[in-house]
Enzyme design. Structure first.
Site, short mmCIF file in Angstrom:
data_model
loop_
_atom_site.label_atom_id
_atom_site.label_comp_id
_atom_site.label_asym_id
_atom_site.label_seq_id
_atom_site.Cartn_x
_atom_site.Cartn_y
_atom_site.Cartn_z
N HIS A 1 0.82 -1.22 0.00
CA HIS A 1 0.00 0.00 0.00
C HIS A 1 0.86 1.27 0.00
CE1 HIS A 1 -4.27 -1.50 0.78
NE2 HIS A 1 -3.53 -2.56 0.51
N TRP B 1 8.24 5.30 -4.48
CA TRP B 1 9.32 5.56 -3.52
C TRP B 1 8.94 4.97 -2.17
CZ3 TRP B 1 13.40 7.15 -5.99
CH2 TRP B 1 13.32 8.09 -7.03
N ASP C 1 8.26 6.03 0.71
CA ASP C 1 7.97 7.34 1.30
C ASP C 1 6.82 7.32 2.31
OD1 ASP C 1 5.89 6.91 -0.44
OD2 ASP C 1 6.23 8.71 -1.66
N HIS D 1 -1.10 -13.77 -1.23
CA HIS D 1 -2.31 -13.89 -0.42
C HIS D 1 -2.40 -15.21 0.35
CE1 HIS D 1 -3.62 -10.47 -3.04
NE2 HIS D 1 -3.97 -10.04 -1.84
#
EC number: 1.13.11.92
Length: 643
Positions: free
Chosen positions: A167, A222, A224, A392
């Site tokens: 994510h 990135w 980040d 998964h």
């Protein structure tokens, strides 16, 4: 003269052609002299299936040689690269909301809606999207029969962690056009959904002659922290308090819920309780960094507090992944040494803490290098990287909730109170249940439960009838069979199938099913689904069927993508290289990163009682009642793997 040189060259190379696998003759011809030498070493070791049995130092040399080859031949740009346009890094000494301006030579590299790159050229499969039928593959080879776990090696926090990273890194922009898959008659009775609809991946012209179309990444690739900050200014605005640089968090230590009942976080799509618990933990980490910076530097403005805290928190996340999570995933001395070398260099932590970054990336590590290195290819994450992160199977069918009011038993083990189906922990329902469970019980329960193994016949059946979500966390009306969809996605995105993928990564391809596995039932079922044609084998199935290296929770095929891309996430980013300094992070901020070594350290900062009372293991990513790692008196680089 050139004729004579060619004849001489052929004379010298002809003995090698017999040694080199025929599929690599062409690429070998095109290699530089150094690459040829490295390839010959790597190829010899591969033929002997030896690298993971070598002494640690020799294993590292092999991995270094292989990584060099992948950096030369497995980084492919998609889309146009701007020429002659340069930004000044001093204008952006912070991570931007959408990932722009990290690379001074290419402002869009790594930004929201930039192209996914490639590790090998695309293999068009648009006339083979349903060959063999994805729902047949999912039913006969993927669907869970009996849950297989990873023993004590990897727990449910580790499974949640990788979704937390996904994510942060990758998601494909979808088209508005829907596609329908229908179950073939031979498997329809075993499929939870007889048919399902989904949006195709949006194809975008690249304006480039070699790879004409590509796909856009809706997340910033990135490292980040975009799972908590978002990938654009609009989401960032929603998660910030605009007070002391902090992010929104509810009083109970969980994510805040908005007026529509949705969580407030950087990424709210397809979430579940384990993921949102980690998002909440790192919002706490960000806010604690803000407090520490404000105390140390009272003159800092609100915006500066946020910017510095984001840099620090993102670096902590990257460090935990590099020297804690990955070390547990690839539990061997060679990879313990390799992952620590990525961060600290071969000279090690003590040397780097004392003398700073000395030497190049090998001696000093990628973090703190004088300048970023992208090998002439703008930074992105790749289609192939996406494919090998299909994991998964890590998810079980139920989460085992522990009684945290009971007295811990031997090894800090705890009795079960009840089991809750994973379906009840996803989406909005999952957030409701998490608020009842609470952060501490959720984290302790995940810590004490092993996650699933990345094997055939271990894909959660409940994920074959799943409610997907839009980017804003809204449930979609059409349920999906995620196992079948994942098979379809790799084909749709022109990702090579298993054997061609191996060739692309300079790995020796298989010629028969027995090269892949010794398991007779697997061999028979592969023959049933794919016939005798090993070239038809889907990547995801091949990786699950592959014999695992001792200590590895993933396949070797997946690992070699990790080898090049995990390094790239650090070395191509100026905030881990040229801007990894006190001026950018502040002295206090840099000290915060440099003294954090593990997820346990982060938990200790916010919930000291959790690890003290309930964690016996060395790492927060291994099952918490497991025995701590014993002291090994043999220096790491001189160890020899058990044969």
């Amino acid at each position: 003269m050139s004729l004579v040189m060619d004849s001489l060259k052929n004379l010298l190379l002809s003995p090698l052609r017999g040694f080199i696998h025929k599929d690599f003759h062409d690429i070998f011809e095109r290699m530089t002299l150094l690459s040829k030498l490295l390839f010959l070493i790597v190829h010899l070791v591969d033929k002997l299936n030896l690298w993971h049995r070598l002494p640690v130092l020799l294993g590292l040399l092999y991995l270094g040689a292989r990584r060099h080859l992948h950096q030369e031949y497995n980084l492919i740009n998609v889309g146009k690269t701007p020429i002659g346009v340069r930004s000044n890094p001093a204008d952006h000494p912070y991570r931007t909301a959408d990932g722009k301006y990290n690379d001074p030579f290419n402002e869009g590299a790594g930004s929201e809606l930039s192209f996914f790159g490639r590790n090998m050229l695309p293999v068009d499969q648009h006339n083979q999207l349903k060959k063999p039928d994805p729902m047949v593959v999912a039913t006969k080879l993927l669907a869970r029969r009996n849950f297989v776990d990873t023993g004590k090696q990897f727990n449910m926090i580790a499974a949640s962690w990788i979704q937390f990273m996904i994510h942060d890194w990758i998601d494909h922009l979808e088209d508005t056009k829907q596609i329908e898959l229908k179950a073939a008659e031979e498997v329809a009775s075993q499929c939870p959904l007889k048919s399902f609809k989904f949006f195709k991946t949006k194809e975008i012209p690249t304006g480039f002659y070699e790879i004409k179309t590509g796909h856009l990444n809706t997340r910033t690739p990135w490292w980040d922290g975009s799972a908590i900050y978002g990938s654009n200014a609009e989401v960032l605005k929603k998660v910030r308090t605009f007070k002391d640089g902090k992010l929104k968090l509810s009083a109970d230590g969980l994510l805040e819920i908005d007026k529509n009942g949705k969580i407030i976080s950087g990424d709210v799509r397809n979430t579940w309780a384990g993921l949102s618990a980690l998002q909440a933990l790192f919002v706490q980490e960000h806010n604690s960094v803000c407090d520490a910076l404000k105390k140390e530097y009272p003159e800092l403005e609100e915006e500066d507090l946020y910017r510095h805290a984001r840099l620090v928190t993102s670096a902590v996340i990257a460090k935990v992944h590099t020297i804690d999570w990955t070390v547990e995933l690839l539990k061997t001395d060679t990879l313990l040494a390799g992952m620590r070398a990525n961060w600290y260099g071969l000279l090690g932590k003590k040397f780097k803490d004392t003398f700073g970054h000395v030497g190049g990336s090998i001696l000093g590590g990628f973090v703190g290098m004088k300048k970023p290195e992208n090998y002439g290819v703008p930074y992105s994450l790749t289609e192939e990287f996406t494919s090998v992160y299909r994991m998964h199977q890590l998810l079980p069918d139920k989460l085992q909730l522990r009684n945290i009011d009971a007295t811990p038993g031997p090894n800090k083990s705890l009795p079960l109170t009840n089991e809750i189906p994973l379906e009840d922990l996803i989406g909005g329902k999952g957030e409701e249940n998490l608020s009842k469970i609470g952060f501490t019980k959720q984290m302790v329960s995940m810590g004490h439960q092993a996650c699933g193994a990345l094997e055939l016949w271990n894909y959660p059946v409940w994920m074959r009838d799943l409610i997907p979500q839009d980017v804003d966390g809204t449930d979609r009306p059409d349920h999906i069979d995620l196992a079948a969809l994942e098979i379809y996605r790799d084909r749709e995105r022109s990702v090579a199938r298993y054997n061609e993928f191996r060739r692309g990564m300079l790995q020796i391809p298989i010629s028969k099913w027995e090269d892949l596995t010794d398991d007779e039932e697997v061999i028979n079922t592969l023959g049933e689904v794919y016939g005798d044609d090993v070239e038809e084998l889907d990547l995801m199935v091949g990786m699950a069927a592959e014999k695992k290296i001792k200590g590895f929770a993933i396949s070797e095929t997946a690992f070699f993508i990790f080898l090049v891309m995990a390094s790239r996430r650090l070395e191509a980013d100026r905030f881990f290289t040229s801007n990894y300094n006190e001026e950018t992070y502040t002295k206090k901020g840099l000290e915060w990163v440099n003294t954090t070594e593990s997820l346990k350290d982060v938990l200790d900062r916010h919930y000291p009682e959790i690890t003290e009372k309930w964690m016996n293991s060395s790492s927060a990513f291994s099952v918490w009642d497991s025995t701590p790692q014993p002291h090994n008196p043999i220096p790491l680089y001189f160890r020899v793997p058990p044969q």
